[in-house]
Design a protein around this motif. Structure first.
Motif, PDB file in Angstrom:
ATOM      1  N   GLY A   1      10.867   1.534 -15.908  1.00  0.00           N
ATOM      2  CA  GLY A   1      11.413   1.346 -17.373  1.00  0.00           C
ATOM      3  C   GLY A   1      10.785   1.736 -18.566  1.00  0.00           C
ATOM      4  O   GLY A   1      11.887   1.681 -19.595  1.00  0.00           O
ATOM      5  N   VAL A   2       9.834   2.000 -18.646  1.00  0.00           N
ATOM      6  CA  VAL A   2       9.213   2.627 -20.262  1.00  0.00           C
ATOM      7  C   VAL A   2       8.587   3.667 -19.816  1.00  0.00           C
ATOM      8  O   VAL A   2       8.336   4.505 -18.901  1.00  0.00           O
ATOM      9  N   ARG A   3       8.487   4.669 -21.193  1.00  0.00           N
ATOM     10  CA  ARG A   3       7.505   5.869 -21.677  1.00  0.00           C
ATOM     11  C   ARG A   3       6.484   5.423 -20.995  1.00  0.00           C
ATOM     12  O   ARG A   3       5.129   4.762 -21.514  1.00  0.00           O
ATOM     13  N   VAL A   4       5.188   6.632 -19.600  1.00  0.00           N
ATOM     14  CA  VAL A   4       4.147   6.062 -19.732  1.00  0.00           C
ATOM     15  C   VAL A   4       3.445   7.182 -19.401  1.00  0.00           C
ATOM     16  O   VAL A   4       4.462   7.819 -19.014  1.00  0.00           O
ATOM     17  N   LYS A   5       2.539   7.397 -19.933  1.00  0.00           N
ATOM     18  CA  LYS A   5       1.916   9.061 -20.307  1.00  0.00           C
ATOM     19  C   LYS A   5       0.371   8.708 -19.479  1.00  0.00           C
ATOM     20  O   LYS A   5      -0.052   7.815 -19.625  1.00  0.00           O
TER      21      LYS A   5
ATOM     22  N   LEU B   1       5.375   4.962  -9.494  1.00  0.00           N
ATOM     23  CA  LEU B   1       5.239   3.559  -9.874  1.00  0.00           C
ATOM     24  C   LEU B   1       6.055   3.858 -11.113  1.00  0.00           C
ATOM     25  O   LEU B   1       6.166   3.087 -12.333  1.00  0.00           O
ATOM     26  N   ALA B   2       4.835   5.042 -12.770  1.00  0.00           N
ATOM     27  CA  ALA B   2       5.908   5.193 -13.966  1.00  0.00           C
ATOM     28  C   ALA B   2       7.162   4.606 -14.105  1.00  0.00           C
ATOM     29  O   ALA B   2       7.840   4.886 -15.267  1.00  0.00           O
ATOM     30  N   GLU B   3       7.777   5.934 -12.909  1.00  0.00           N
ATOM     31  CA  GLU B   3       9.220   5.855 -12.806  1.00  0.00           C
ATOM     32  C   GLU B   3       9.566   4.833 -12.919  1.00  0.00           C
ATOM     33  O   GLU B   3      10.889   4.652 -12.849  1.00  0.00           O
ATOM     34  N   ARG B   4       9.307   4.003 -12.310  1.00  0.00           N
ATOM     35  CA  ARG B   4      10.628   2.811 -11.880  1.00  0.00           C
ATOM     36  C   ARG B   4      10.328   1.392 -12.584  1.00  0.00           C
ATOM     37  O   ARG B   4      11.139   0.442 -12.824  1.00  0.00           O
TER      38      ARG B   4
ATOM     39  N   GLN C   1       0.733  -1.186  -0.343  1.00  0.00           N
ATOM     40  CA  GLN C   1       0.582   0.160   0.330  1.00  0.00           C
ATOM     41  C   GLN C   1       0.640   0.808   0.139  1.00  0.00           C
ATOM     42  O   GLN C   1       1.535   1.475   1.213  1.00  0.00           O
ATOM     43  N   PRO C   2       1.033   1.883  -1.105  1.00  0.00           N
ATOM     44  CA  PRO C   2       2.137   3.223  -1.261  1.00  0.00           C
ATOM     45  C   PRO C   2       1.168   4.346  -0.388  1.00  0.00           C
ATOM     46  O   PRO C   2       0.067   4.358  -0.364  1.00  0.00           O
ATOM     47  N   ALA C   3       2.163   4.824   0.287  1.00  0.00           N
ATOM     48  CA  ALA C   3       1.775   6.301   2.072  1.00  0.00           C
ATOM     49  C   ALA C   3       1.199   7.184  -0.029  1.00  0.00           C
ATOM     50  O   ALA C   3       0.322   7.559   0.672  1.00  0.00           O
ATOM     51  N   LEU C   4       2.039   7.529  -0.352  1.00  0.00           N
ATOM     52  CA  LEU C   4       1.011   8.410  -1.600  1.00  0.00           C
ATOM     53  C   LEU C   4      -0.331   7.879  -1.867  1.00  0.00           C
ATOM     54  O   LEU C   4      -0.765   9.123  -1.755  1.00  0.00           O
ATOM     55  N   LEU C   5      -1.059   6.514  -1.889  1.00  0.00           N
ATOM     56  CA  LEU C   5      -2.599   6.079  -1.983  1.00  0.00           C
ATOM     57  C   LEU C   5      -2.705   7.021  -1.595  1.00  0.00           C
ATOM     58  O   LEU C   5      -3.965   7.823  -1.980  1.00  0.00           O
ATOM     59  N   LEU C   6      -2.439   6.834  -0.284  1.00  0.00           N
ATOM     60  CA  LEU C   6      -3.481   6.790   1.129  1.00  0.00           C
ATOM     61  C   LEU C   6      -3.600   8.446   1.123  1.00  0.00           C
ATOM     62  O   LEU C   6      -4.325   8.985   1.894  1.00  0.00           O
ATOM     63  N   GLN C   7      -2.542   9.181   0.962  1.00  0.00           N
ATOM     64  CA  GLN C   7      -2.085  11.012   1.579  1.00  0.00           C
ATOM     65  C   GLN C   7      -2.401  11.665   0.100  1.00  0.00           C
ATOM     66  O   GLN C   7      -3.336  12.578  -0.102  1.00  0.00           O
ATOM     67  N   ASP C   8      -2.207  11.535  -0.362  1.00  0.00           N
ATOM     68  CA  ASP C   8      -2.241  12.490  -1.725  1.00  0.00           C
ATOM     69  C   ASP C   8      -2.993  11.621  -3.561  1.00  0.00           C
ATOM     70  O   ASP C   8      -3.018  12.276  -4.506  1.00  0.00           O
ATOM     71  N   GLY C   9      -3.399  10.386  -3.261  1.00  0.00           N
ATOM     72  CA  GLY C   9      -4.507   9.783  -3.929  1.00  0.00           C
ATOM     73  C   GLY C   9      -3.608   8.992  -5.698  1.00  0.00           C
ATOM     74  O   GLY C   9      -2.786   9.227  -5.665  1.00  0.00           O
ATOM     75  N   LEU C  10      -4.333   8.750  -6.733  1.00  0.00           N
ATOM     76  CA  LEU C  10      -3.644   7.571  -7.684  1.00  0.00           C
ATOM     77  C   LEU C  10      -2.875   8.216  -8.719  1.00  0.00           C
ATOM     78  O   LEU C  10      -2.502   7.869  -8.384  1.00  0.00           O
ATOM     79  N   GLY C  11      -3.023   9.930  -8.645  1.00  0.00           N
ATOM     80  CA  GLY C  11      -2.618  10.865  -9.855  1.00  0.00           C
ATOM     81  C   GLY C  11      -1.012  10.915  -8.818  1.00  0.00           C
ATOM     82  O   GLY C  11       0.310   9.802  -9.819  1.00  0.00           O
ATOM     83  N   PRO C  12       0.074  10.964  -7.866  1.00  0.00           N
ATOM     84  CA  PRO C  12       0.798  11.002  -7.153  1.00  0.00           C
ATOM     85  C   PRO C  12       1.655   9.522  -7.439  1.00  0.00           C
ATOM     86  O   PRO C  12       2.979   9.290  -7.472  1.00  0.00           O
ATOM     87  N   ALA C  13       0.308   8.114  -6.569  1.00  0.00           N
ATOM     88  CA  ALA C  13       1.565   7.620  -6.959  1.00  0.00           C
ATOM     89  C   ALA C  13       1.606   6.804  -7.994  1.00  0.00           C
ATOM     90  O   ALA C  13       2.052   5.961  -8.301  1.00  0.00           O
ATOM     91  N   LEU C  14       0.175   7.177  -9.161  1.00  0.00           N
ATOM     92  CA  LEU C  14       1.467   5.697 -10.210  1.00  0.00           C
ATOM     93  C   LEU C  14       2.172   7.243 -11.122  1.00  0.00           C
ATOM     94  O   LEU C  14       3.157   6.106 -11.625  1.00  0.00           O
ATOM     95  N   GLU C  15       2.327   8.510 -10.845  1.00  0.00           N
ATOM     96  CA  GLU C  15       3.074   8.999 -11.146  1.00  0.00           C
ATOM     97  C   GLU C  15       5.003   8.587 -10.816  1.00  0.00           C
ATOM     98  O   GLU C  15       5.425   7.902 -11.441  1.00  0.00           O
TER      99      GLU C  15
END
Length: 600
Positions: A498-502, A493-496, A477-491
């Protein structure tokens, strides 16, 4: 010994009610014949028309009087037919007949008009109806009184020697003024009645409007025609034959009212006869939604709701199988008390099966109370379809219970994930960090090179274990998901990956279950896109509309795997929250994962 059945001497539709109506019509026609005999002897055509109109109004009145809501209209129509018959007593030109005639004519039009205003609900529903009725009573009772109080009988067309005509204030000029004022008031009253009748139509439901529109047009035409034909006789010293001729014309026009009422009644009966065929057509093949939609179509009520009795769950369920609370229940467990239970002008009708067990509850608009026979015909015609749909609703209710249990598991899993992530962060990670600080202190105070080397090795291993533990906590359970919601948590996740994620994520927050489910599904879908489909570009979109949240992941990966089979486990998570999940793609084409959830 079984006796042979008696031969029916009358057609099946000619029952006791029809016989009473016919007797009443003949009686009123006989009264009219007796009242107007001096005139009828020389005018047989006018006699035939008038007697038919009197009898028709009486027949319609008696037939309407047998209905629950139309009883008052029926009584008023019957009284109107008697008044119109008594009105012809003026033709005798003797005794009290001439003074009775204006009152009988006034009461005839008053009873006829108020009867139509009461039709078909049995009450004066609108303020304009009540105001017009009060004004009409005043005008139609005061004007005849003012006429005979200010005139001699000769001025009002009566010259018989035995005419009883008390005239306390005879004055020709005043009488002429009363005639002019009365004629204007009659025309104004007729026009206002037409306006009141037309103003009622937009407030009625479709079924009721179709029933009352012909009657409204007929009564408006009769009222205006009566006022216009009344104007020529509002002159002093008119001959009695001219007065009676106007009465005959008015009687011929008035016959339109019972004819339109009979036509409206016939239309209702035809609708009841054809409803069975329409229900069979609209419900084939039978399904819960088709039965509900068929009833809405047949009864012209788009707001109709249908709930089925689920015997295992001992409650009513909607078309999706969800339990509904219909208020205080009866002995059947949750069934509304009384056939007319409902709120806000709604009407709830209980439906039982052939064995008397609860089958369904139908909630209709209050306007359909006036069409109870049509509702009964529709429910009777759809009885077999309702039985079949009830079985489907019971299955849906069972599935709903399974879905509810799964949803509780998802919520429990979400809570447990949060607890586990919190324990990992506050417990194991803090202990490992404290152990790392202790090793650093040991390295600083130790003078033995071998010990220092061992401490550095232990610290390196400890940092790797801590990194793995943090990665595990993020996956739980990412802490960002609980604190800030889906957007920051997916950002993150997208950085980890290794491919381009929009990312195109709506900033709105949702419930914990929805956010946790969306994150888990998107994590697994993103992992599949990178590791199995070998995607180089992934596009994630999350938006909401009409109380639903939609998530879509598309990628250009074209691996050799079947995405629908590999991601089949995600469907259960979506359905647990009443959502839908669809996976498209395959060898040689990209992969698309779409999920739709209700916003709770």
């Amino acid at each position: 010994m079984i006796s042979a059945p008696r031969r029916r001497r009358s057609p099946p539709w000619f029952g006791a009610e029809s016989r009473r109506a016919l007797v009443a019509g003949l009686a009123v026609a006989g009264l009219a014949l007796l009242s107007g005999w001096p005139y009828w002897r020389h005018h047989p055509a006018a006699a035939a028309i008038t007697l038919v109109s009197c009898a028709a109004i009486a027949v319609v009145g008696v037939l309407l009087g047998t209905g629950g809501r139309t009883r008052r209209t029926g009584l008023l129509f019957t009284a109107a037919s008697v008044c119109w018959a008594v009105n012809w007593a003026a033709s005798w030109d003797a005794a009290i007949g001439p003074i009775m005639s204006p009152y009988a004519q006034a009461n005839f039009y008053l009873a006829l008009s108020v009867g139509v205003l009461l039709y078909p609900s049995g009450r004066l529903e609108y303020t304009a109806d009540r105001i017009w009725t009060a004004v009409a009573c005043a005008v139609l009772w005061i004007c005849p009184t003012a006429l005979w109080a200010t005139s001699e009988p000769e001025w009002a067309a009566f010259r018989g020697e035995s005419v009883w005509w008390p005239a306390p204030f005879p004055d020709l000029e005043v009488f002429r003024a009363v005639l002019r004022v009365s004629g204007a008031l009659y025309i104004l009253l007729a026009v206002s009645l037409a306006v009141v009748l037309m103003l009622r139509l937009p407030r009625m439901g479709r079924m009721r409007r179709l029933l009352t529109l012909p009657v409204t047009v007929a009564v408006g035409f009769v009222g205006i025609s009566a006022a216009l034909t009344q104007k020529p006789i509002m002159e002093d010293s008119i001959p009695l034959d001219d007065l009676l001729r106007v009465y005959a014309v008015q009687g011929a026009v008035v016959v339109l009212v019972p004819l339109t009422l009979l036509a409206s009644g016939l239309r209702v009966r035809i609708s009841e006869l054809t409803v069975a065929g329409r229900m069979l057509r609209l419900t084939a093949p039978v399904s819960v939604e088709r039965v509900r939609d068929a009833l809405r179509d047949v009864l012209h009520d788009p707001t109709l709701e249908l709930w089925f009795w689920a015997p295992v769950e001992r409650t009513y369920v909607d078309t999706a199988g969800r339990p509904v609370d219909l208020g205080p229940g009866g002995p059947d467990g949750g069934e509304p008390q009384g056939p007319d239970a409902g709120d806000g002008g709604r009407w709830r009708r209980r439906v039982r099966g052939a064995a008397g067990d609860p089958l369904a509850v139908v909630e209709l608009g209050g306007a359909l109370r006036d069409h109870g026979s049509l509702v009964e015909a529709a429910l009777a015609a759809g009885g077999r379809a309702l039985e079949t749909a009830r079985l489907q609703a019971s299955v849906h209710a069972g599935l709903e219970q399974v879905r509810s249990a799964y949803r509780r598991l998802v919520r429990a899993e979400t809570v447990e994930r949060e607890r586990l992530a919190r324990d990992l962060h506050d417990g194991a990670q803090q202990r490992l960090l404290a152990l790392g600080a202790m090793l650093a202190t040991l390295e600083a105070v130790s003078a033995d090179p071998a010990v220092k080397e061992h401490v550095r090795t232990c610290r390196a291993e400890l940092m790797e274990a801590l990194a793995e533990l943090r990665a595990l906590a993020r996956e739980v359970q990412p802490a960002l998901l609980l604190q800030d919601g889906l957007g920051p948590a997916l950002e993150v996740l997208a950085e980890r990956v290794g491919v381009r994620v929009k990312l195109d994520v709506a900033p709105r927050r949702f419930s914990r279950e929805i956010e946790s489910t969306l994150y888990a599904v998107l994590c697994e879908s993103l992992s599949y896109a990178v590791e199995r489909a070998h995607a180089t570009l992934v596009h994630v979109r999350i938006g909401h509309e009409d109380d639903r949240v939609a998530a879509e992941l598309t990628c250009d990966g074209a691996g050799l795997c079947d995405p629908a089979a590999d991601l089949a486990g995600l469907t259960g998570r979506a359905r647990a929250l009443r959502g839908r999940l669809a996976v498209a793609g395959g060898h040689g084409e990209g992969t698309t994962v779409r999920m739709d959830l209700p916003c709770e």
